[in-house]
Design a protein around this motif. Sequence first.
Motif, PDB file in Angstrom:
ATOM      1  N   ILE A   1       0.845  -1.090  -0.075  1.00 31.84           N
ATOM      2  CA  ILE A   1       0.168  -0.301  -0.004  1.00 31.84           C
ATOM      3  C   ILE A   1       0.743   0.892  -0.319  1.00 31.84           C
ATOM      4  O   ILE A   1       2.445   0.851   0.233  1.00 31.84           O
ATOM      5  N   CYS A   2       0.395   2.408  -0.209  1.00 30.71           N
ATOM      6  CA  CYS A   2       0.882   4.131  -0.166  1.00 30.71           C
ATOM      7  C   CYS A   2       0.761   4.551   1.336  1.00 30.71           C
ATOM      8  O   CYS A   2      -0.244   4.150   1.681  1.00 30.71           O
ATOM      9  N   ALA A   3       1.448   5.112   1.719  1.00 31.24           N
ATOM     10  CA  ALA A   3       1.054   6.304   2.775  1.00 31.24           C
ATOM     11  C   ALA A   3      -0.227   6.222   2.899  1.00 31.24           C
ATOM     12  O   ALA A   3      -0.559   6.457   3.983  1.00 31.24           O
ATOM     13  N   LEU A   4      -0.845   7.220   2.139  1.00 30.55           N
ATOM     14  CA  LEU A   4      -2.171   7.446   1.881  1.00 30.55           C
ATOM     15  C   LEU A   4      -2.885   6.298   2.019  1.00 30.55           C
ATOM     16  O   LEU A   4      -4.141   6.801   3.105  1.00 30.55           O
ATOM     17  N   CYS A   5      -3.486   5.772   1.781  1.00 31.20           N
ATOM     18  CA  CYS A   5      -4.216   4.560   2.200  1.00 31.20           C
ATOM     19  C   CYS A   5      -3.619   4.200   3.901  1.00 31.20           C
ATOM     20  O   CYS A   5      -5.670   3.519   3.963  1.00 31.20           O
ATOM     21  N   LYS A   6      -2.476   4.256   3.964  1.00 30.84           N
ATOM     22  CA  LYS A   6      -2.669   3.472   5.370  1.00 30.84           C
ATOM     23  C   LYS A   6      -3.325   5.205   6.376  1.00 30.84           C
ATOM     24  O   LYS A   6      -3.774   4.716   6.691  1.00 30.84           O
ATOM     25  N   LEU A   7      -3.111   6.459   5.663  1.00 34.78           N
ATOM     26  CA  LEU A   7      -3.781   7.028   6.314  1.00 34.78           C
ATOM     27  C   LEU A   7      -4.604   7.662   6.237  1.00 34.78           C
ATOM     28  O   LEU A   7      -6.152   8.302   7.556  1.00 34.78           O
ATOM     29  N   VAL A   8      -5.687   7.507   4.977  1.00 35.17           N
ATOM     30  CA  VAL A   8      -7.073   8.294   5.338  1.00 35.17           C
ATOM     31  C   VAL A   8      -7.983   7.240   4.201  1.00 35.17           C
ATOM     32  O   VAL A   8      -8.943   7.035   4.166  1.00 35.17           O
ATOM     33  N   GLY A   9      -7.189   5.804   3.872  1.00 29.65           N
ATOM     34  CA  GLY A   9      -7.476   5.079   3.055  1.00 29.65           C
ATOM     35  C   GLY A   9      -8.049   3.801   4.362  1.00 29.65           C
ATOM     36  O   GLY A   9      -8.574   4.083   4.889  1.00 29.65           O
ATOM     37  N   ARG A  10      -9.141   3.370   3.226  1.00 26.36           N
ATOM     38  CA  ARG A  10      -8.936   1.391   4.030  1.00 26.36           C
ATOM     39  C   ARG A  10      -8.233   0.787   4.267  1.00 26.36           C
ATOM     40  O   ARG A  10      -9.061  -0.276   5.392  1.00 26.36           O
ATOM     41  N   HIS A  11      -7.326   1.248   4.665  1.00 24.05           N
ATOM     42  CA  HIS A  11      -5.794   0.839   5.855  1.00 24.05           C
ATOM     43  C   HIS A  11      -5.419   1.190   6.909  1.00 24.05           C
ATOM     44  O   HIS A  11      -5.136   1.177   8.010  1.00 24.05           O
ATOM     45  N   ARG A  12      -6.656   2.427   6.919  1.00 20.58           N
ATOM     46  CA  ARG A  12      -6.137   3.023   8.350  1.00 20.58           C
ATOM     47  C   ARG A  12      -6.230   2.289   9.336  1.00 20.58           C
ATOM     48  O   ARG A  12      -4.816   2.450  10.487  1.00 20.58           O
ATOM     49  N   ASP A  13      -7.152   1.300  10.018  1.00 20.50           N
ATOM     50  CA  ASP A  13      -7.149   0.798  11.328  1.00 20.50           C
ATOM     51  C   ASP A  13      -6.068  -0.117  11.182  1.00 20.50           C
ATOM     52  O   ASP A  13      -6.426  -1.726  11.777  1.00 20.50           O
ATOM     53  N   HIS A  14      -5.406  -0.788   9.892  1.00 20.43           N
ATOM     54  CA  HIS A  14      -4.822  -2.121   9.911  1.00 20.43           C
ATOM     55  C   HIS A  14      -3.539  -1.811  10.586  1.00 20.43           C
ATOM     56  O   HIS A  14      -3.021  -0.952  10.275  1.00 20.43           O
ATOM     57  N   GLN A  15      -2.970  -2.911  10.705  1.00 15.93           N
ATOM     58  CA  GLN A  15      -1.214  -3.100  11.044  1.00 15.93           C
ATOM     59  C   GLN A  15      -0.398  -2.954   9.432  1.00 15.93           C
ATOM     60  O   GLN A  15      -0.836  -4.320   8.986  1.00 15.93           O
ATOM     61  N   VAL A  16       1.020  -2.181   9.801  1.00 19.90           N
ATOM     62  CA  VAL A  16       0.946  -2.117   8.717  1.00 19.90           C
ATOM     63  C   VAL A  16       3.130  -2.068   9.225  1.00 19.90           C
ATOM     64  O   VAL A  16       2.908  -2.800  10.026  1.00 19.90           O
ATOM     65  N   ALA A  17       3.149  -2.617   8.075  1.00 19.43           N
ATOM     66  CA  ALA A  17       5.050  -3.083   8.572  1.00 19.43           C
ATOM     67  C   ALA A  17       5.661  -2.452   7.068  1.00 19.43           C
ATOM     68  O   ALA A  17       5.528  -1.828   5.973  1.00 19.43           O
ATOM     69  N   ALA A  18       6.983  -1.842   7.722  1.00 17.93           N
ATOM     70  CA  ALA A  18       8.221  -0.820   6.403  1.00 17.93           C
ATOM     71  C   ALA A  18       8.275  -2.241   5.854  1.00 17.93           C
ATOM     72  O   ALA A  18       8.777  -4.035   5.583  1.00 17.93           O
ATOM     73  N   LEU A  19       8.545  -2.029   4.396  1.00 15.36           N
ATOM     74  CA  LEU A  19       8.385  -2.699   2.963  1.00 15.36           C
ATOM     75  C   LEU A  19      10.064  -3.299   3.081  1.00 15.36           C
ATOM     76  O   LEU A  19       9.913  -4.726   2.490  1.00 15.36           O
ATOM     77  N   SER A  20      11.023  -2.671   3.871  1.00 15.61           N
ATOM     78  CA  SER A  20      12.072  -3.691   4.018  1.00 15.61           C
ATOM     79  C   SER A  20      11.841  -4.735   4.922  1.00 15.61           C
ATOM     80  O   SER A  20      12.638  -5.692   5.207  1.00 15.61           O
ATOM     81  N   ASP A  21      10.985  -4.634   6.108  1.00 17.66           N
ATOM     82  CA  ASP A  21      11.253  -5.300   7.531  1.00 17.66           C
ATOM     83  C   ASP A  21      10.498  -6.783   6.315  1.00 17.66           C
ATOM     84  O   ASP A  21      10.796  -8.046   6.373  1.00 17.66           O
ATOM     85  N   ARG A  22       9.435  -6.506   5.494  1.00 18.72           N
ATOM     86  CA  ARG A  22       8.533  -7.307   5.189  1.00 18.72           C
ATOM     87  C   ARG A  22       9.602  -7.815   3.664  1.00 18.72           C
ATOM     88  O   ARG A  22       9.699  -9.337   3.676  1.00 18.72           O
ATOM     89  N   TYR A  23       9.673  -7.219   3.024  1.00 17.58           N
ATOM     90  CA  TYR A  23      10.640  -7.700   2.424  1.00 17.58           C
ATOM     91  C   TYR A  23      12.329  -8.476   2.786  1.00 17.58           C
ATOM     92  O   TYR A  23      11.827 -10.092   2.233  1.00 17.58           O
TER      93      TYR A  23
END
Length: 110
Positions: free
Chosen positions: A17-39
């Motif tokens: 996802i992009c930062a906007l999806c996390k801030l104002v989109g449908r992923h705002r209440d979801h748990q996220v991780a840094a791409l480097s960690d996931r990679y």
Amino acid sequence: HEDEKVNMYCVTDDQLICALCKLVGRHRDHQVAALSDRYDKLKQNLECNLASLIKRNTEMETLLAKLIQTCQHVEVNASRQETKLMEESDQLIEIIQQRRQIIGTRSEEH
């Protein structure tokens, strides 16, 4: 957010996802991780799976070599047994023919 750069990973949806999806989109209440960690995590999983596959492949190659060797031994043994059986059959035929000749000779004498 098509123009935004994908820079996060939504753990909840298993999606980039992009930062906007996390801030104002449908992923705002979801748990996220840094791409480097996931990679790093995915890379580690792939390396582990690859090592496991390489080990299993080596085991399979060893078993295949043993199976080929066993098949070769079976073929050699079968050939030897066939030769032995043919020799013994020829001997039995010879014995039967000798006995038939003896019986025939005895019949002619009587």
